[in-house]
Structures are given as C-alpha cells and as structure tokens.
Motif scaffolding. Structure first.
Motif, PDB file in Angstrom:
ATOM      1  N   UNK A 182       0.826  -1.209   0.000  1.00  0.00           N
ATOM      2  CA  UNK A 182       0.000   0.000   0.000  1.00  0.00           C
ATOM      3  C   UNK A 182       0.858   1.256   0.000  1.00  0.00           C
ATOM      4  N   UNK A 183       1.905   1.250   0.825  1.00  0.00           N
ATOM      5  CA  UNK A 183       2.774   2.417   0.890  1.00  0.00           C
ATOM      6  C   UNK A 183       3.508   2.637  -0.434  1.00  0.00           C
ATOM      7  N   UNK A 184       3.942   1.560  -1.072  1.00  0.00           N
ATOM      8  CA  UNK A 184       4.627   1.670  -2.356  1.00  0.00           C
ATOM      9  C   UNK A 184       3.712   2.281  -3.421  1.00  0.00           C
ATOM     10  N   UNK A 185       2.451   1.846  -3.439  1.00  0.00           N
ATOM     11  CA  UNK A 185       1.491   2.397  -4.405  1.00  0.00           C
ATOM     12  C   UNK A 185       1.225   3.864  -4.122  1.00  0.00           C
ATOM     13  N   UNK A 186       1.097   4.200  -2.850  1.00  0.00           N
ATOM     14  CA  UNK A 186       0.871   5.599  -2.467  1.00  0.00           C
ATOM     15  C   UNK A 186       2.050   6.470  -2.914  1.00  0.00           C
ATOM     16  N   UNK A 187       3.271   5.989  -2.679  1.00  0.00           N
ATOM     17  CA  UNK A 187       4.463   6.753  -3.031  1.00  0.00           C
ATOM     18  C   UNK A 187       4.613   6.915  -4.540  1.00  0.00           C
ATOM     19  N   UNK A 188       4.329   5.861  -5.289  1.00  0.00           N
ATOM     20  CA  UNK A 188       4.548   5.915  -6.737  1.00  0.00           C
ATOM     21  C   UNK A 188       3.475   6.706  -7.467  1.00  0.00           C
ATOM     22  N   UNK A 189       2.252   6.688  -6.947  1.00  0.00           N
ATOM     23  CA  UNK A 189       1.143   7.375  -7.625  1.00  0.00           C
ATOM     24  C   UNK A 189       0.772   8.688  -6.949  1.00  0.00           C
ATOM     25  N   UNK A 190       1.209   8.885  -5.734  1.00  0.00           N
ATOM     26  CA  UNK A 190       1.034  10.114  -4.953  1.00  0.00           C
ATOM     27  C   UNK A 190      -0.286  10.837  -5.208  1.00  0.00           C
ATOM     28  N   UNK A 191      -1.364  10.426  -4.553  1.00  0.00           N
ATOM     29  CA  UNK A 191      -2.671  11.021  -4.783  1.00  0.00           C
ATOM     30  C   UNK A 191      -2.791  12.457  -4.279  1.00  0.00           C
ATOM     31  N   UNK A 192      -1.782  12.958  -3.569  1.00  0.00           N
ATOM     32  CA  UNK A 192      -1.854  14.326  -3.060  1.00  0.00           C
ATOM     33  C   UNK A 192      -1.444  15.369  -4.088  1.00  0.00           C
ATOM     34  N   UNK A 193      -0.897  14.916  -5.226  1.00  0.00           N
ATOM     35  CA  UNK A 193      -0.524  15.861  -6.266  1.00  0.00           C
ATOM     36  C   UNK A 193      -1.765  16.375  -7.003  1.00  0.00           C
ATOM     37  N   UNK A 194      -1.686  17.538  -7.655  1.00  0.00           N
ATOM     38  CA  UNK A 194      -2.874  18.146  -8.293  1.00  0.00           C
ATOM     39  C   UNK A 194      -3.603  17.261  -9.281  1.00  0.00           C
ATOM     40  N   UNK A 195      -2.878  16.391  -9.997  1.00  0.00           N
ATOM     41  CA  UNK A 195      -3.535  15.565 -11.019  1.00  0.00           C
ATOM     42  C   UNK A 195      -4.564  14.607 -10.429  1.00  0.00           C
ATOM     43  N   UNK A 196      -4.493  14.343  -9.115  1.00  0.00           N
ATOM     44  CA  UNK A 196      -5.359  13.323  -8.515  1.00  0.00           C
ATOM     45  C   UNK A 196      -6.834  13.671  -8.625  1.00  0.00           C
ATOM     46  N   UNK A 197      -7.143  14.958  -8.752  1.00  0.00           N
ATOM     47  CA  UNK A 197      -8.544  15.363  -8.858  1.00  0.00           C
ATOM     48  C   UNK A 197      -8.989  15.517 -10.311  1.00  0.00           C
ATOM     49  N   UNK A 198      -8.111  15.252 -11.254  1.00  0.00           N
ATOM     50  CA  UNK A 198      -8.439  15.381 -12.671  1.00  0.00           C
ATOM     51  C   UNK A 198      -8.845  14.025 -13.224  1.00  0.00           C
ATOM     52  N   UNK A 199     -10.153  13.808 -13.486  1.00  0.00           N
ATOM     53  CA  UNK A 199     -10.612  12.489 -13.930  1.00  0.00           C
ATOM     54  C   UNK A 199     -10.028  12.062 -15.271  1.00  0.00           C
ATOM     55  N   UNK A 200      -9.467  13.024 -16.048  1.00  0.00           N
ATOM     56  CA  UNK A 200      -8.898  12.692 -17.349  1.00  0.00           C
ATOM     57  C   UNK A 200      -7.411  12.347 -17.254  1.00  0.00           C
TER      58      UNK A 200
END
Length: 221
Positions: free
Chosen positions: A125-143
């Motif tokens: 879980x931590x590895x996925x969080x680190x690699x995809x980092x949902x806290x970055x601005x793109x996380x709210x962009x559905x596209x």
C-alpha cells in the motif's frame, strides 16, 4: 452507511457464488464499476419476491440487500421463481464466509506471526501511495492517466489489502496492547472513509488519515 457495508462485504466481487465476477473493471483509461445493489425482498409491494409486511426501512436495510453484477441482478428479478429469498440469503452468507477465508482471518501463535502477515500488505500500500502520490494536483483530474491508475490501485489493491489487515488484526486482538487497539480503530475509520470515497458516491466530510502508528503494529518491543 449501508452502501459502504455492502461494498465492504462483497470485497469487489459479485455475491452470486456461481459468478464471482469482479465488480471493478479496468477499461484501459479508467476503472469502472458494474456493481448493482439488488433487493432480496423487493423494494416495493409489486416487485419480485414481494416484501409482505416489511417496512420501508427494512426493505432498504443491509440484511435485505445483496451486491451483484448487472447480469445476475437482471436474472434474479426476471426469473423470480428460480431465485427465492432463501437462495439469495445463502449466496450472501456463503460469499461472506469465502471472503473471510480469502482474507486469511485466522488465529496465529504470536505477535511476530501476525506482523509477518500484515507487513507486506502495508508495504505494498505504501509503495502504491508513493509511486502514484494522490496528493498531487492531477489526482482530482478524472482525465489524468495517473489519476485513473491511482483509482484502480485503490479499488483493486489498497482497499482489499486494508480489509485483509483488519480481518487479521481483529482475529488476533489478544496480542495487542491497549495503545494498539486504539490505533486499530483509527485505522478502521480510515479504511471505512476510503471505502466511502472510492466505492460510493458519498465523500466523507472529514476523512480520517492513515494512522502512522500502523507502521509499527505488532512489532515486538
């Protein structure tokens, strides 16, 4: 939170044991869900498996709902006589029993053995969080392609891992300190909030964050 409980109990699979179709499909550009909430007794008086004396609240309760793929939902309602109440209840119970077995909720002999089970799940879980980092601005962009990957990772890996961790810790609470029990309940709230956010249309107003103390859960002192 009936919808949340139902998705959690299904673990992302159709609750018809002869089907077990994954309810979250990766199309390549996004992850879509094909889950439908079906009634054991119908939601209204003239529906399949008429509800008799059930109140409106009872018809919409967790006990009267089952999570199915669209195909199974259509079948049970169009061929009502072939899918009686008792069968649907049996589906749900057997599915939940099977999921518990899959999650490996077994009694173990020591804190160390429990830690051996949950550590790789926490690490993934931590590895996925680190690699995809949902806290970055793109996380709210559905596209965003990465946002879609994050959503897929959450539904297909992180949430199931979290349920396995919860199941294992609940089964081995006797080894936990008082402080660890508190951390477990904070983690449970975190998992429930993630489920609401990623599996339903309900976004928690104040999402509980991952408790940092989970990283040392069941580590021998």
């Amino acid at each position: 939170m009936t919808q949340q409980r139902l998705f959690a109990s299904s673990a992302g699979y159709c609750q018809n044991p002869a089907c077990n179709t994954p309810l979250f499909k990766d199309t390549g550009s996004e992850v879509v869900h094909i889950a439908e909430l079906a009634h054991v007794f119908a939601a209204n008086a003239d529906g399949p498996r008429a509800p008799g004396e059930l109140t409106e609240a009872e018809r919409g309760a967790f006990e009267n709902l089952i999570v199915l793929c669209a195909s199974c939902h259509t079948k049970i309602d169009k061929a009502e006589a072939d899918y009686p109440v008792e069968l649907l209840r049996e589906w749900k119970a057997s599915h939940q029993a099977a999921i518990s077995k899959i999650f490996g909720a077994t009694k173990l002999a020591s804190r160390w053995e429990v830690r051996k089970v949950i550590e790789p799940l926490l690490a993934e879980n931590w590895s996925l969080f680190e690699s995809l980092n949902p806290n970055l601005p793109y996380s709210e962009n559905p596209e965003s392609e990465i946002a879609a990957k994050w959503q897929g990772a959450m539904r297909q890996r992180i949430l199931p891992n979290n349920r396995r961790i919860l199941a294992m810790l609940d089964e081995n609470r006797e080894y936990m300190t008082a402080g660890e029990v508190q951390v477990l309940e904070q983690f449970r709230q975190h998992v429930d909030d993630l489920g609401l956010r990623h599996l339903t249309d309900v976004a928690p107003a104040d999402q509980c964050l991952f408790p940092a103390a989970m990283t040392t859960m069941m580590v021998d002192e």
